[in-house]
Design a protein around this motif. Structure first.
Motif, PDB file in Angstrom:
ATOM      1  N   GLU A 251       0.812  -1.219   0.000  1.00 50.46           N
ATOM      2  CA  GLU A 251       0.000   0.000   0.000  1.00 50.46           C
ATOM      3  C   GLU A 251       0.844   1.267   0.000  1.00 50.46           C
ATOM      4  O   GLU A 251       0.354   2.330  -0.362  1.00 50.46           O
ATOM      5  N   PRO A 264      -0.716   5.612  -4.887  1.00 53.98           N
ATOM      6  CA  PRO A 264      -2.016   6.033  -5.411  1.00 53.98           C
ATOM      7  C   PRO A 264      -2.984   4.842  -5.487  1.00 53.98           C
ATOM      8  O   PRO A 264      -4.191   5.003  -5.284  1.00 53.98           O
ATOM      9  N   ARG A 265      -2.453   3.670  -5.845  1.00 55.89           N
ATOM     10  CA  ARG A 265      -3.298   2.470  -5.790  1.00 55.89           C
ATOM     11  C   ARG A 265      -2.442   1.333  -5.249  1.00 55.89           C
ATOM     12  O   ARG A 265      -1.232   1.287  -5.489  1.00 55.89           O
ATOM     13  N   ARG A 267      -0.494  -2.141  -4.679  1.00 59.65           N
ATOM     14  CA  ARG A 267       0.104  -3.117  -5.579  1.00 59.65           C
ATOM     15  C   ARG A 267       0.545  -4.323  -4.756  1.00 59.65           C
ATOM     16  O   ARG A 267       1.741  -4.503  -4.492  1.00 59.65           O
TER      17      ARG A 267
END
Ligand SMILES: Nc1ncnc2c1ncn2[C@@H]1O[C@H](COP(=O)(O)OP(=O)(O)O)[C@@H](O)[C@H]1O
Ligand SMILES: [Mg+2]
Lengths: 354, 294
Positions: A251, A264-265, A267
């Motif tokens: 995160e 941002p997103r 992985r």
């Protein structure tokens, strides 16, 4: 007017491979800039297109016709050299007319074409002068004029502005851009100057050690650099690069000093992986929490200010702020990246992680 | 940045110049003045008395039909040597320039003739052209060609022209090569992109840009052919057969040193000096205008 296709082109000098397989198709009327540091092979590639260097492997096609074995004169290209390469014993008029005379164009038309080019380039008053009687900027224009009058399928430029002073360079850059917009002739332009590349190019091919690191529009190259090399080469001052590691939940990125920067997103597949983290100086801002730096140097450029800070572990961190300085050397400051300003690169290959 | 040297003493520059001036005075101005003095005097056979005779020596020299023959030989010889030495040197330099990698070995080879003393060079030429022992000379005779420069004046003249040119080629070559290498590569590349083939590039770019070198060598080679070929001619043919290879400079020596006619010989030297000064002046006046100095 024509397309220029470069297909898996290679060039070796003895055992040394200067160009290691480059592929690009340049559209009709496109302005392509070859950008890279000195010695990366830009001139070599351009000269292969011109026919001034042999091609070791691959294919080059101009206007759909493979030109590998054609002489420079049969390739329908014009070239502008860094040192202008004007004919010193000829007048400005004869310099521009030389190629046309050889091609057997009628006298009246030569006169008309040269006059037109001289008008565009504001050289009308100098047509009877020798190159030695001109300033650097004027010689540069004559070199451009010599290329224009030929009305070639493609223009090749090899660092045409490098010998000019900074002010003239900016001015000529704008003129070249205007000229190309007006004439719409396919152009290959070699430079090591990222500002020239960003301002002139439709697309940039960033080269390093004979390979294409990235091909894209100026904004793509700036916003989504494909490798650490591109990230460091484009943008001034250069992008900050820090060693980091993706946390166990995928995160956030952990950087030495205990900082935890949220991705941002998430992985999850990359959890625990070491990475290089890139943040542009202009995407850093003063924040309540983030990187704590001690300011070592403040460069006031007028419109903005570059701050050189030192992180607790000794790394340098650059921050670019708008306007005149509000901080001083030896101040302490806390800065953090803006949202979405993180670039992640593979720690081993240096390639961008999407 | 340019550094300027300043002298504290006003005398120092003159002192530094003095040796050069002295050498010029002793070895050039003084003998030249003597020649001028001799040329208007007549000495008796024992060299004891001399008499002022105005221009008698000159009228005597210039009215001698042999002298005019010698003048003609000199013109043929000098023009041929200059054209040949420059043409061959330019050709070699262009070849060397296009393949500059092997050029240093090539340069060394080519400079040898220049470093050879005329007498040594003459021996070399004999080994080549002598009808009895020379390789080329014997080959010519074996093919049925009647080659003997000791008897045939035309052949003798041809041989001294070849020998004198050969000695000067290396000098010209070095200058032409330097001139060629001073032409930026990109200028030639621009011309080839503009559509010029090798021959056209040579005549429209290379040759005009070489013109300062060509002009300089033209003057030097003319002076060489007039004055400095004495040794070559002396060693090869002694001006013969007959007077077929007698040039003005050779005749000065012949009349002055061998025939002991000091007045006539001095008059000839003065004429020779005037000719060379006039030639050089003409070249500067008319040829230099066509020269492009960058
Ligand atoms: N004629 C040549 N012989 C050998 N190596 C060369 C030659 N020309 C270029 N190179 C090498 O190829 C590489 C690329 O050179 P170049 O294309 O001139 O670089 P750039 O234009 O990007 O500065 C360099 O490492 C250079 O040393
Ligand atoms: Mg280059």
């Amino acid at each position: 007017m024509a397309t220029v296709e470069i297909r898996n082109v290679r060039k070796s000098y003895g055992p040394v491979e200067a160009i290691k397989g480059i592929d690009i198709a340049i559209q009709d009327g496109e302005f392509l800039v070859l950008l890279g540091p000195s010695g990366c092979g830009k001139s070599t590639l351009l000269r292969m297109v011109a026919g001034l260097e042999g091609i070791t492997g691959g294919e080059i096609a101009i206007g759909g016709r493979v030109v590998n074995h054609l002489d420079p004169k049969d390739r329908d290209i014009a070239m502008v050299f860094q040192n202008y390469a004007l004919y010193p014993h000829m007048t400005v008029f004869d310099n521009m007319a030389y190629g046309l005379k050889i091609r057997g164009i009628p006298k009246a038309e030569i006169r008309a074409r040269v006059d037109k080019a001289a008008e565009i380039l504001e050289l009308g008053r100098f047509l009877d002068r020798r190159p030695s009687q001109l300033s650097g900027g004027q010689r540069q224009r004559v070199a451009m004029g010599r290329a224009i009058v030929r009305e070639p399928a493609a223009f090749l430029f090899d660092e045409p502005l490098s010998n000019l002073d900074a002010k003239l360079r900016t001015q000529m850059r704008v003129e070249i851009k205007r000229l190309q917009d007006r004439l719409g002739i396919t152009s290959l332009y070699v430079t090591h100057d990222q500002v020239e590349a960003m301002t002139l190019a439709d697309r940039i091919l960033v080269m390093n050690h004979g390979v294409a690191e990235q091909i894209g529009t100026p904004l793509e190259v700036y916003q989504r650099p494909a490798s650490l090399f591109v990230a460091g080469f484009i943008g001034s001052p250069p992008m900050n690069v820090l060693d980091g590691r993706i946390d166990d939940r995928g995160e956030a990125v952990l950087v030495p000093g205990g900082q935890r920067l949220l991705l941002p997103r998430p992985r999850p597949t990359d959890a625990g992986r070491p990475v290089k983290l890139g943040i542009r100086p202009e995407h850093m801002a003063v924040a309540a929490e983030g990187f704590s730096i001690e300011i070592e140097l403040v460069e006031a450029l007028g419109a903005d200010t570059v701050v050189y800070g030192r992180l607790p572990d000794g790394e340098t961190l650059l921050v670019r702020m708008a306007g005149i300085p509000t901080v001083r050397e030896r101040d302490r400051l806390t800065v953090a990246p803006q949202d979405g300003a993180l670039h992640l690169f593979d720690a081993v290959t240096g390639r961008r992680m999407e | 940045m340019q550094r300027r040297v300043t002298f504290d003493s006003r005398l120092l520059p003159y002192l530094l110049l003095a040796p050069q001036v002295a050498v010029t005075l002793v070895f050039f101005i003084w003998p030249a003045a003597q020649a001028v003095w001799q040329s208007v005097h007549l000495q008796d056979a024992f060299g004891i008395r001399s008499e002022f005779v105005w221009f008698e020596n000159f009228t005597y020299v210039l009215s001698d039909p042999n002298y005019l023959d010698t003048l003609q030989t000199t013109v043929i010889f000098s023009v041929a040597v200059t054209v040949l030495a420059m043409g061959v040197a330019l050709l070699l330099a262009v070849l060397a320039d296009s393949k500059i990698k092997g050029a240093s070995a090539y340069k060394t080879l080519l400079i040898w003739p220049y470093a050879l003393a005329p007498a040594v060079a003459a021996v070399l030429w004999m080994f080549i052209f002598n009808p009895d022992i020379g390789s080329f000379g014997r080959a010519l005779r074996a093919m049925g060609y009647d080659w003997d420069y000791r008897l045939n004046g035309g052949q003798a003249l041809l041989m001294v022209i070849l020998a004198a040119s050969w000695k000067q080629v290396s000098y010209n070559f070095i200058f032409f090569l330097a001139g060629l290498q001073a032409i930026p590569r990109s200028v030639m590349e621009a011309a080839s992109i503009d559509g010029a083939g090798p021959v056209r590039r040579f005549w429209t770019i290379t040759f005009p840009l070489l013109s300062p070198t060509t002009f300089f060598l033209l003057v030097v080679d003319m002076v060489y052919a007039f004055f400095e070929t004495f040794g070559t001619i002396h060693a090869l043919t002694q001006g013969g057969p007959g007077k077929a290879t007698e040039t003005l400079i050779f005749r000065v020596y012949q009349d002055g040193v061998v025939n002991n006619d000091l007045g006539g010989s001095s008059a000839q030297s003065v004429i020779l000096m005037v000719i060379v000064i006039a030639l050089t002046a003409v070249q500067f006046r008319f040829v230099e205008r066509k020269v492009h100095y960058s």
